[in-house]
Design a protein around this motif. Structure first.
Motif, PDB file in Angstrom:
ATOM      1  N   CYS A 709     -18.944  12.590  -6.085  1.00 48.89           N
ATOM      2  CA  CYS A 709     -19.539  13.074  -7.340  1.00 48.89           C
ATOM      3  C   CYS A 709     -19.264  12.181  -8.550  1.00 48.89           C
ATOM      4  N   VAL A 710     -18.797  10.955  -8.330  1.00 48.47           N
ATOM      5  CA  VAL A 710     -18.480  10.088  -9.471  1.00 48.47           C
ATOM      6  C   VAL A 710     -19.552   9.039  -9.715  1.00 48.47           C
ATOM      7  N   GLY A 711     -20.710   9.215  -9.081  1.00 46.78           N
ATOM      8  CA  GLY A 711     -21.837   8.351  -9.410  1.00 46.78           C
ATOM      9  C   GLY A 711     -22.010   7.134  -8.540  1.00 46.78           C
ATOM     10  N   GLU A 712     -21.148   6.957  -7.544  1.00 46.76           N
ATOM     11  CA  GLU A 712     -21.258   5.815  -6.643  1.00 46.76           C
ATOM     12  C   GLU A 712     -21.673   6.291  -5.254  1.00 46.76           C
ATOM     13  N   LYS A 713     -22.435   5.470  -4.540  1.00 50.18           N
ATOM     14  CA  LYS A 713     -22.798   5.788  -3.170  1.00 50.18           C
ATOM     15  C   LYS A 713     -21.616   5.496  -2.253  1.00 50.18           C
ATOM     16  N   LEU A 714     -21.154   6.530  -1.565  1.00 50.85           N
ATOM     17  CA  LEU A 714     -20.041   6.399  -0.625  1.00 50.85           C
ATOM     18  C   LEU A 714     -20.623   6.552   0.780  1.00 50.85           C
ATOM     19  N   LEU A 715     -20.802   5.445   1.449  1.00 53.71           N
ATOM     20  CA  LEU A 715     -21.468   5.436   2.742  1.00 53.71           C
ATOM     21  C   LEU A 715     -20.607   6.085   3.825  1.00 53.71           C
ATOM     22  N   GLY A 716     -21.278   6.584   4.847  1.00 47.51           N
ATOM     23  CA  GLY A 716     -20.546   7.162   5.967  1.00 47.51           C
ATOM     24  C   GLY A 716     -19.643   6.160   6.640  1.00 47.51           C
ATOM     25  N   SER A 717     -20.063   4.907   6.661  1.00 49.99           N
ATOM     26  CA  SER A 717     -19.230   3.855   7.259  1.00 49.99           C
ATOM     27  C   SER A 717     -17.964   3.617   6.448  1.00 49.99           C
ATOM     28  N   ALA A 718     -18.059   3.804   5.136  1.00 47.40           N
ATOM     29  CA  ALA A 718     -16.874   3.627   4.283  1.00 47.40           C
ATOM     30  C   ALA A 718     -15.867   4.737   4.531  1.00 47.40           C
ATOM     31  N   VAL A 719     -16.373   5.968   4.733  1.00 50.31           N
ATOM     32  CA  VAL A 719     -15.489   7.104   4.974  1.00 50.31           C
ATOM     33  C   VAL A 719     -14.722   6.927   6.290  1.00 50.31           C
ATOM     34  N   LYS A 720     -15.329   6.238   7.233  1.00 51.55           N
ATOM     35  CA  LYS A 720     -14.680   6.013   8.522  1.00 51.55           C
ATOM     36  C   LYS A 720     -13.845   4.736   8.548  1.00 51.55           C
ATOM     37  N   ASN A 721     -13.861   3.987   7.450  1.00 48.52           N
ATOM     38  CA  ASN A 721     -13.173   2.707   7.405  1.00 48.52           C
ATOM     39  C   ASN A 721     -11.667   2.883   7.225  1.00 48.52           C
ATOM     40  N   GLN A 722     -10.911   1.919   7.723  1.00 48.45           N
ATOM     41  CA  GLN A 722      -9.458   1.966   7.619  1.00 48.45           C
ATOM     42  C   GLN A 722      -8.995   1.969   6.162  1.00 48.45           C
ATOM     43  N   GLU A 723      -9.738   1.312   5.306  1.00 51.36           N
ATOM     44  CA  GLU A 723      -9.376   1.270   3.881  1.00 51.36           C
ATOM     45  C   GLU A 723      -9.346   2.676   3.288  1.00 51.36           C
ATOM     46  N   TYR A 724     -10.333   3.473   3.612  1.00 53.21           N
ATOM     47  CA  TYR A 724     -10.429   4.856   3.130  1.00 53.21           C
ATOM     48  C   TYR A 724      -9.207   5.643   3.604  1.00 53.21           C
ATOM     49  N   SER A 725      -8.867   5.491   4.851  1.00 49.93           N
ATOM     50  CA  SER A 725      -7.713   6.203   5.421  1.00 49.93           C
ATOM     51  C   SER A 725      -6.412   5.744   4.774  1.00 49.93           C
ATOM     52  N   GLU A 726      -6.323   4.449   4.500  1.00 48.48           N
ATOM     53  CA  GLU A 726      -5.094   3.916   3.906  1.00 48.48           C
ATOM     54  C   GLU A 726      -4.937   4.383   2.468  1.00 48.48           C
ATOM     55  N   LEU A 727      -6.016   4.430   1.740  1.00 45.96           N
ATOM     56  CA  LEU A 727      -5.957   4.966   0.370  1.00 45.96           C
ATOM     57  C   LEU A 727      -5.429   6.393   0.385  1.00 45.96           C
ATOM     58  N   PHE A 728      -5.954   7.176   1.312  1.00 42.51           N
ATOM     59  CA  PHE A 728      -5.518   8.572   1.414  1.00 42.51           C
ATOM     60  C   PHE A 728      -4.052   8.656   1.836  1.00 42.51           C
ATOM     61  N   ARG A 729      -3.662   7.835   2.811  1.00 41.19           N
ATOM     62  CA  ARG A 729      -2.282   7.884   3.304  1.00 41.19           C
ATOM     63  C   ARG A 729      -1.281   7.525   2.216  1.00 41.19           C
ATOM     64  N   LEU A 730      -1.563   6.452   1.465  1.00 40.45           N
ATOM     65  CA  LEU A 730      -0.631   6.006   0.432  1.00 40.45           C
ATOM     66  C   LEU A 730      -0.525   7.033  -0.696  1.00 40.45           C
ATOM     67  N   MET A 731      -1.662   7.558  -1.138  1.00 43.33           N
ATOM     68  CA  MET A 731      -1.647   8.589  -2.178  1.00 43.33           C
ATOM     69  C   MET A 731      -0.864   9.816  -1.721  1.00 43.33           C
ATOM     70  N   SER A 732      -1.146  10.276  -0.513  1.00 42.51           N
ATOM     71  CA  SER A 732      -0.499  11.494  -0.011  1.00 42.51           C
ATOM     72  C   SER A 732       0.976  11.259   0.282  1.00 42.51           C
ATOM     73  N   THR A 733       1.331  10.053   0.694  1.00 44.33           N
ATOM     74  CA  THR A 733       2.739   9.732   0.904  1.00 44.33           C
ATOM     75  C   THR A 733       3.512   9.848  -0.392  1.00 44.33           C
ATOM     76  N   CYS A 734       2.948   9.315  -1.472  1.00 40.89           N
ATOM     77  CA  CYS A 734       3.596   9.449  -2.783  1.00 40.89           C
ATOM     78  C   CYS A 734       3.801  10.923  -3.119  1.00 40.89           C
ATOM     79  N   GLY A 735       2.758  11.723  -2.921  1.00 42.25           N
ATOM     80  CA  GLY A 735       2.862  13.138  -3.248  1.00 42.25           C
ATOM     81  C   GLY A 735       3.864  13.874  -2.396  1.00 42.25           C
ATOM     82  N   ARG A 736       3.797  13.636  -1.092  1.00 41.97           N
ATOM     83  CA  ARG A 736       4.709  14.314  -0.174  1.00 41.97           C
ATOM     84  C   ARG A 736       6.163  13.991  -0.513  1.00 41.97           C
ATOM     85  N   LEU A 737       6.449  12.716  -0.752  1.00 49.15           N
ATOM     86  CA  LEU A 737       7.838  12.308  -1.008  1.00 49.15           C
ATOM     87  C   LEU A 737       8.304  12.724  -2.394  1.00 49.15           C
ATOM     88  N   LEU A 738       7.420  12.679  -3.392  1.00 55.74           N
ATOM     89  CA  LEU A 738       7.795  13.162  -4.724  1.00 55.74           C
ATOM     90  C   LEU A 738       8.152  14.639  -4.672  1.00 55.74           C
TER      91      LEU A 738
END
Length: 845
Positions: A709-738
């Motif tokens: 919903c931020v105005g950019e096209k987020l392709l299905g291939s991007a959602v399945k990409n390792q980069e997408y997963s890594e962004l989520f993992r790093l963000m959630s790791t910070c939250g979990r450990l904090l």
């Protein structure tokens, strides 16, 4: 199979065949919104069944494809049926009337003009020194008669020379300029009446010279007495008591002796910089060692002119010829200052939250700064503050800049040996400190070193002498809240309320290069005030949504609506990103409810029932609920995810609803795993805990749907990409450990395990709780650093605007868990909620 238990917002054609449609939500008008290139917001009504037109790009992509630039607003997401926010639209319609649009357009045009071409005001002081340069081979003829003429034409009625438009009374800056102009006229035996009036002005305000409580330009205590001595030697008589003159000259002599006892490069540079006040006391050949490629000394017309008076130099003369030709009869106090001024304006626009209105101008400035950076241009590299600011702004906007260019400042001794260090320039130290925090690699030891010594030096200044030339609050805030613990809209409000509309820059004389600062402040106030009205309406809509879905009837659930919305409004702040904020906040409320349901509210049977219902989704039946609690939770989840999925699918022009359901199902299963661990008293390995914990921390349903919903096209291939997963993992790791670090004692008292207790348990007694917390803190730092590097990296499959949501959530987590488990501490967040959403700006009268 009937699903009469919950209503849906999906249009009939999207429902699966053979299923009875639920009762529809009340129809809402559909609004098509478009952000045109001039940033004018136009909202038009269309029928609920109408087609939504595509939004053409309003700006050309940059050559280097800076996708999702933080300055560029994405196309305005549409307010669709199922999102009844009529009050929001009405306010937009009222606010964006033609007269306001024209007024705003004019203001933005004036700001754009300044961004494209910095206008430096004349400096009477520097103009006077240039006027004193003799024509080569003709010592009794001025080389720059146009400067002499400017002096004759620009004396004020009170006898002073000053370009201050703020109507302030006499100060040391004005006294210095007036004395320089008097000296220039006396040298060429011109303007006797001007000289008389100037001398009387100086005499009337001579007491200011010795008043140490009054701020002074750089080097005033060396330059003014030296020029005073020169004037007396020329036969000028001041209407001042001789004892006062003797006192100033005596202090000057004492300062000269003190300076002579110091031996350092910084001291030599300082003495060269203030050489106008030293005359024949200096070795001018030594002074010329500081000459720059453009022929100037320190980019200072006055210092360069003083050198020419005593020691002819072709390159120095070329420099003065150039600036006189460029500016006419009056020169600025420093030139070039173009890059410093423009970067400072970019910094100001970001700090007060209006940079998105000037995306193309900012990109042009940063492209130029990047080019200068690669060329190691003196305009950036020779000034500590400019160099540090350029590094920070370029890196945070996606440019590949190496911290190696700051290696000469890695040690405090090197800084102290520079001109800025010798002058104890707090602004330079603060810029270095802020730059040091933009670290994206564990190997950037240069930034670590700079951060250590600059932070210590700033702390010492606050504790001892105070801060010169900068508001103390600015330094205190930077030390207390690193940039990764701040929320943008909170920062914007604070910066607007403390904004220096005067915007002066004190060098040898006062420089006012940002004549547009009043315009910046006015636009920022207008923008923030309008945004607040939007936030208030959105929060009312969310409050109705909570009640309509009966979430307030769940006794076990924490009521965290305002906090969930704060985290959205304070980071996804542009008014046009309403859909992203609403998605973020609604899912934040739902994850809190579900977390509490799994934690304390639901039985094993209820938890399994909820998961089974989500697995069925549209195939659920009205009799499938084992309890009223399950019915409320699932129905709220079902209707909200369907609604948000419809909105996100329209933005993306493809069906993404199933992905949103998958995100929720993944979360519920991970929460069930933790519940089963606790029931069976199973002690997971650290790897098991973290693999499951990054999901169960429940950031997925909040952040991931909002990406659509931020105005950019987020392709299905991007959602399945390792980069997408890594962004989520790093963000959630910070939250979990904090959360684990701050909530260790509380969770321990409840019999729960977390990463801190697991480290202690699995160490076999070799690790203390304190050591475990330190290890967790290191992991937080590493994850945060890696996340920032990935967010700033160019040419990735996930668009920059989407990647920034991961970083925004990381900052939210650092604020919420800054000193405590903030999400469980209402008092910690109450002031932030009010500041962003409710409290009006408090501007000085």
């Amino acid at each position: 199979m009937s699903n009469a238990g919950c209503s849906s917002v999906l249009p009939a054609p999207c429902r699966q065949a053979g299923h009875r449609a639920p009762l529809p939500l009340p129809a809402a008008p559909q609004f098509v919104a478009r952000f045109r290139s001039n940033r004018r917001l136009r909202v038009t009504c269309a029928s609920a069944a109408g087609h939504v037109s595509r939004i053409p790009p309003t700006e050309a992509r940059r050559v280097r494809s800076l996708a999702g630039s933080r300055h560029r607003p994405p196309p305005l997401t549409r307010i669709r049926s199922g999102t009844p926010r009529c009050a929001y639209v009405e306010k937009m319609l009222v606010a964006e009337t033609a007269s306001l649009l024209d007024h705003r357009k004019d203001r933005e045009a004036r700001i754009r003009k300044q961004l494209r071409k910095v206008e430096l005001p004349p400096s009477p002081y520097d103009t006077a020194w240039v006027a004193m340069v003799p024509l080569r081979g003709s010592p009794h003829t001025p080389c720059f008669p146009q400067c002499v003429e400017w002096i004759l034409q620009n004396q004020h009625e009170n006898g002073s020379w000053d370009i201050n438009d703020f109507g302030s009374s006499a100060n040391k800056n004005v006294l210095l300029s007036t004395l320089a102009c008097v000296l220039a006229l006396e040298k060429w035996n011109l303007g006797q009446e001007h000289i008389r009036k100037g001398l009387h002005f100086i005499g009337r305000h001579f007491s200011l010279v010795m008043d140490e409580e009054i701020a002074a330009p750089t080097g005033f205590n060396m330059i003014f007495p030296g020029m005073l001595s020169l004037a007396i030697g020329a036969g000028l008589q001041f209407p001042v008591r001789q004892t006062d003159i003797d006192g100033i000259l005596h202090q000057w002599e004492m300062e000269l002796k003190r300076q002579a006892g110091q031996k350092s490069y910084g001291r030599e540079a300082y003495m060269a910089y203030v050489s106008e006040g030293l005359g024949n006391l200096l070795d001018w050949n030594e002074v010329m060692k500081f000459q720059r490629k453009n022929g100037s000394l320190f980019n200072s017309p006055s210092t360069t002119a003083a050198a020419l008076v005593h020691n002819y130099d072709d390159k120095a003369l070329d420099y003065l010829n150039m600036i006189v030709s460029k500016f006419g009869g009056a020169v600025p106090t420093v030139y070039p200052l173009n890059m410093h001024c423009k970067l400072s304006m970019v910094d100001s626009l970001e700090k007060i939250g209006i940079s998105r209105h000037f995306s193309s101008e900012i990109e042009g400035i940063l492209d130029m700064a990047y080019s200068f950076w690669l060329q190691r241009d003196e305009e950036i590299m020779m000034d500590v503050a400019t160099c540090a600011m350029a590094f920070r702004l370029l890196r945070m906007n996606g440019y590949d800049v190496s911290s190696d260019e700051l290696s000469h400042l890695a040690e405090a001794s090197n800084f102290h040996n520079s001109l800025q260090g010798y002058l104890s320039d707090t602004k330079s130290v603060l810029e270095l400190y802020k730059a040091s925090k933009v670290c994206v690699s564990e190997h950037e030891l240069i930034l670590d070193n700079i951060g250590n010594w600059s932070g210590s030096l700033l702390s010492e200044k606050l504790c001892s002498e105070g801060v010169q030339g900068l508001p103390i609050l600015e330094v205190e805030y930077a030390l207390k809240f690193p940039f990764y613990t701040t929320l943008e809209r909170l920062d914007h409000k604070r910066n607007i309320e403390h904004f220096d509309a005067r915007g002066s820059h004190i060098l040898k004389t006062e420089c006012l290069p940002y004549g547009i600062n009043q315009e910046l402040l006015a636009l920022a106030v207008e923008d923030f005030t309008f945004s607040q009205s939007i936030y208030q309406d959105e929060l009312l809509h969310l409050d109705r949504w909570v009640k309509e879905n009966r979430l307030d009837q769940l006794q076990f659930a924490r009521q965290k609506l305002t906090y969930c919305y704060l985290s959205a409004a304070a980071t996804i702040f542009p008014p046009e990103l309403s859909d992203a904020r609403i998605s973020w906040a609604k899912n934040g409320v739902l994850t809190t409810v579900v977390d509490d349901f799994f934690d304390v509210g639901g039985s094993k049977e209820e938890l399994e029932n909820l998961i089974a219902l989500v697995e069925k989704w549209d195939e659920h039946h009205k009799d499938d609920f084992c309890s009223e609690q399950v019915r409320i939770v699932f129905c709220a989840l079902y209707t909200t995810v369907n609604q948000l999925g419809s909105i996100a699918s329209a933005v993306q022009n493809r069906d993404v609803k199933n992905h949103l359901i998958e995100i929720w199902l993944h979360l519920l299963r991970s929460m069930m795993t933790e519940a089963e661990w606790q029931r069976s008293q199973y002690v997971p390995t650290m790897e098991e805990y973290m693999t499951n914990g990054v999901v169960s921390f429940a950031l997925g349903p909040i952040v991931l749907p909002a990406l659509y919903c931020v105005g950019e096209k987020l392709l299905g291939s991007a959602v399945k990409n390792q980069e997408y997963s890594e962004l989520f993992r790093l963000m959630s790791t910070c939250g979990r450990l904090l959360n684990d670090s701050q909530g260790f004692e509380r969770e321990g008292s409840e019999g729960k395990l977390n990463s801190v207790s697991l480290l202690v348990l699995h160490s076999g007694g070799s690790m203390s709780v304190e050591a475990a917390k330190n290890a967790i803190q290191k992991s937080i730092v590493a994850s945060r650093r890696d996340l920032l590097r990935l967010v700033l990296k160019e040419g990735t499959v996930v668009p920059r605007a989407c990647k920034e949501l991961f970083w925004k959530m990381c900052k939210i987590l650092h604020l919420f868990y800054f000193r405590t488990d903030g999400f469980s501490s209402p008092k910690e967040m109450a002031s932030a909620v009010n500041a962003v959403i409710n409290e009006p700006l408090k501007l000085p009268s």
